[in-house]
Design a protein around this motif. Structure first.
Motif, mmCIF file in Angstrom:
data_model
loop_
_atom_site.group_PDB
_atom_site.id
_atom_site.type_symbol
_atom_site.label_atom_id
_atom_site.label_comp_id
_atom_site.label_asym_id
_atom_site.label_seq_id
_atom_site.Cartn_x
_atom_site.Cartn_y
_atom_site.Cartn_z
ATOM 1 N N ASN A 75 -3.964 3.531 -3.360
ATOM 2 C CA ASN A 75 -2.751 3.105 -2.660
ATOM 3 C C ASN A 75 -1.490 3.222 -3.509
ATOM 4 O O ASN A 75 -0.393 3.205 -2.981
ATOM 5 N N THR A 76 -1.667 3.303 -4.828
ATOM 6 C CA THR A 76 -0.525 3.488 -5.719
ATOM 7 C C THR A 76 -0.897 4.481 -6.820
ATOM 8 O O THR A 76 -2.046 4.555 -7.246
ATOM 9 N N SER B 222 4.070 3.892 -4.302
ATOM 10 C CA SER B 222 3.202 3.569 -3.175
ATOM 11 C C SER B 222 2.765 4.873 -2.515
ATOM 12 O O SER B 222 3.569 5.577 -1.914
#
Length: 169
Positions: free
Chosen positions: A13-14, A19
């Motif tokens: 997700n990152t 992000s």
């Protein structure tokens, strides 16, 4: 990519403080590229990537396949095929490979592509439509059979790898 940047995919997700859901681009020095925004939503984990000679990016993901332009925007000229599993257990494109004629091999866990039986393997035309001339017969068989890797030889023959007990009987 030809500019030295690197496309990465997975179940994250990152990346480097940015992000990013499953797909990101790194600069040549390894830093995150904030200018690369994926033109897809809700793809789940990215399982395979292939870079086309024109710089476009094929993305095999948890629910199918899509194509992005070199900047990460969605390629609207590519029509993502309908990929289903008739057992309703799971679906996903785990392997993507390009052939010398620009046709696209997809492998994974699925049984139906655009309404045609394609157990674990199918070939797409460059626009994303199913290449009906490529008929894998009954495809891969076994308990939860799937194709997770391809190798295409210079003579066009295809090697497949994955979890299966047989191929086309």
């Amino acid at each position: 990519q030809p500019n030295g940047k690197l496309i990465i995919g997975g179940g994250f997700n990152t990346v480097k403080g940015l992000s990013r859901s499953g797909l990101a681009r790194l600069n040549a020095d390894g830093s995150g590229d904030a200018s690369f925004e994926m033109g897809l939503t809700s793809v789940g984990a990215v399982r395979s990537l292939a870079l086309q000679p024109d710089g476009k990016i094929l993305v095999g993901h948890a629910s199918g396949i899509a194509r992005l332009n070199p900047d990460g925007s969605r390629d609207t000229n590519f029509v993502s095929p309908s990929i289903l599993d008739d057992n309703l257990i799971a679906v996903g494109v785990l392997a993507v490979a390009l052939q010398s004629d620009d046709k696209i091999l997809i492998g994974g866990y699925f049984t139906i592509v655009n309404g045609f039986l394609r157990n674990g393997i199918a070939r797409l035309n460059p626009d994303g439509s199913l290449d009906s001339a490529f008929d894998p017969g009954s495809g891969v068989q076994g308990f939860f059979p799937l194709i997770s890797a391809f190798a295409v030889q210079s003579n066009g023959k295809i090697f497949i790898g994955g979890a299966f007990l047989g191929y086309n009987g």
